[in-house]
Design a protein around this motif. Structure first.
Motif, short mmCIF file in Angstrom:
data_model
loop_
_atom_site.label_atom_id
_atom_site.label_comp_id
_atom_site.label_asym_id
_atom_site.label_seq_id
_atom_site.Cartn_x
_atom_site.Cartn_y
_atom_site.Cartn_z
N UNK A 2 73.98 106.23 27.29
CA UNK A 2 74.70 106.53 25.82
C UNK A 2 74.90 108.11 25.65
N UNK A 3 75.82 108.44 24.97
CA UNK A 3 75.99 109.90 24.69
C UNK A 3 74.90 110.41 23.56
N UNK A 4 74.83 111.53 23.15
CA UNK A 4 74.02 112.09 22.12
C UNK A 4 73.95 111.41 20.64
N UNK A 5 75.32 110.64 20.57
CA UNK A 5 75.27 110.04 19.10
C UNK A 5 74.99 108.61 19.32
N UNK A 6 74.63 108.09 20.59
CA UNK A 6 74.09 106.66 20.86
C UNK A 6 75.35 105.90 21.11
N UNK A 7 76.48 106.13 21.58
CA UNK A 7 77.64 105.25 22.04
C UNK A 7 77.56 105.26 23.43
N UNK A 8 77.87 103.90 23.87
CA UNK A 8 77.90 103.76 25.35
C UNK A 8 78.94 104.44 26.23
N UNK A 9 78.22 105.18 27.29
CA UNK A 9 79.10 105.74 28.53
C UNK A 9 79.17 104.82 29.34
N UNK A 10 78.08 104.17 29.81
CA UNK A 10 78.21 103.30 31.04
C UNK A 10 76.90 102.33 30.88
N UNK A 11 77.15 101.31 31.73
CA UNK A 11 76.13 100.12 31.37
C UNK A 11 76.12 99.41 32.75
N UNK A 12 75.02 99.11 33.24
CA UNK A 12 74.58 98.51 34.62
C UNK A 12 73.58 97.53 34.39
N UNK A 13 73.68 96.37 34.76
CA UNK A 13 72.71 95.36 34.54
C UNK A 13 72.29 95.04 35.93
N UNK A 14 70.89 94.96 36.18
CA UNK A 14 70.33 94.74 37.65
C UNK A 14 69.47 93.48 37.51
N UNK A 15 69.20 92.80 38.62
CA UNK A 15 68.02 92.10 38.51
C UNK A 15 66.64 92.48 37.93
N UNK A 16 65.97 91.50 37.57
CA UNK A 16 64.58 92.02 36.89
C UNK A 16 63.71 92.68 37.83
N UNK A 17 63.66 92.28 39.16
CA UNK A 17 62.47 93.09 39.95
C UNK A 17 63.22 94.34 40.89
N UNK A 18 64.13 95.05 40.26
CA UNK A 18 64.70 96.29 40.59
C UNK A 18 64.39 97.27 39.49
N UNK A 19 63.37 98.31 39.84
CA UNK A 19 62.93 98.99 39.00
C UNK A 19 64.30 100.04 38.25
N UNK A 20 64.23 100.28 37.27
CA UNK A 20 65.27 101.35 36.66
C UNK A 20 65.65 102.28 37.36
N UNK A 21 64.44 103.13 38.01
CA UNK A 21 64.69 104.31 38.76
C UNK A 21 65.18 104.23 40.11
N UNK A 22 65.39 102.98 40.63
CA UNK A 22 65.89 102.47 41.87
C UNK A 22 67.37 102.39 41.61
N UNK A 23 67.72 101.67 40.53
CA UNK A 23 68.91 101.33 40.12
C UNK A 23 69.77 102.70 39.57
N UNK A 24 69.20 103.82 39.21
CA UNK A 24 69.60 104.92 38.68
C UNK A 24 70.78 105.46 39.86
N UNK A 25 70.53 105.63 40.86
CA UNK A 25 71.68 105.92 41.69
C UNK A 25 72.90 105.19 41.77
N UNK A 26 72.92 103.97 41.54
CA UNK A 26 74.12 103.27 41.49
C UNK A 26 74.69 103.59 39.87
#
Length: 125
Positions: A2-26
């Motif tokens: 999100x931006x500094x106002x809380x509005x969505x810039x991008x969204x990515x949903x991944x499977x539950x067994x992938x940690x957020x830091x691993x999906x950050x590159x995508x």
């Protein structure tokens, strides 16, 4: 993301067994594809480590980690800038389709988040 106002810039949903830091590159690839001009990205403590340097080298984004202090304080104080994403999550929880995991596909989950973000923006007009 999100931006500094809380509005969505991008969204990515991944499977539950992938940690957020691993999906950050995508997610960073998606940001570059969308041509969103960012310089500094605020993240929580889960994004510490090699991922910061990797994103700096590949995408030229600076990741700043926002964490609470380890001091035991009895009063509540929101963590600087971290409340922005938490507020956005609470806005999304007001939508019935996002308060539970109803979707079967990750793509439909992403689309429901995008629709909710569009509704939020339209309500602000």
């Amino acid at each position: 993301m999100v931006d500094k106002n809380g509005f969505l810039l991008a969204v990515m949903v991944s499977v539950a067994n992938v940690h957020d830091s691993k999906a950050a590159l995508l997610l960073m690839m998606k940001l570059r594809y969308l041509l969103i001009p960012l310089e500094v990205i605020l993240a929580d403590g889960g994004y510490r480590g090699k991922i910061i340097d990797e994103i700096k080298i590949k995408f030229n984004y600076i990741i700043q980690i926002v964490m609470r202090s380890d001091k035991k304080v009895k009063e509540f104080k929101p963590i600087h800038k971290r409340w922005i994403i938490e507020r956005t999550f609470s806005w999304f929880n007001n939508d019935r389709r996002l308060c539970r995991d109803y979707e079967l596909l990750m793509e439909s989950s992403e689309n429901m988040v995008k629709l909710s973000a569009i509704k939020l923006l339209l309500n602000k007009i």
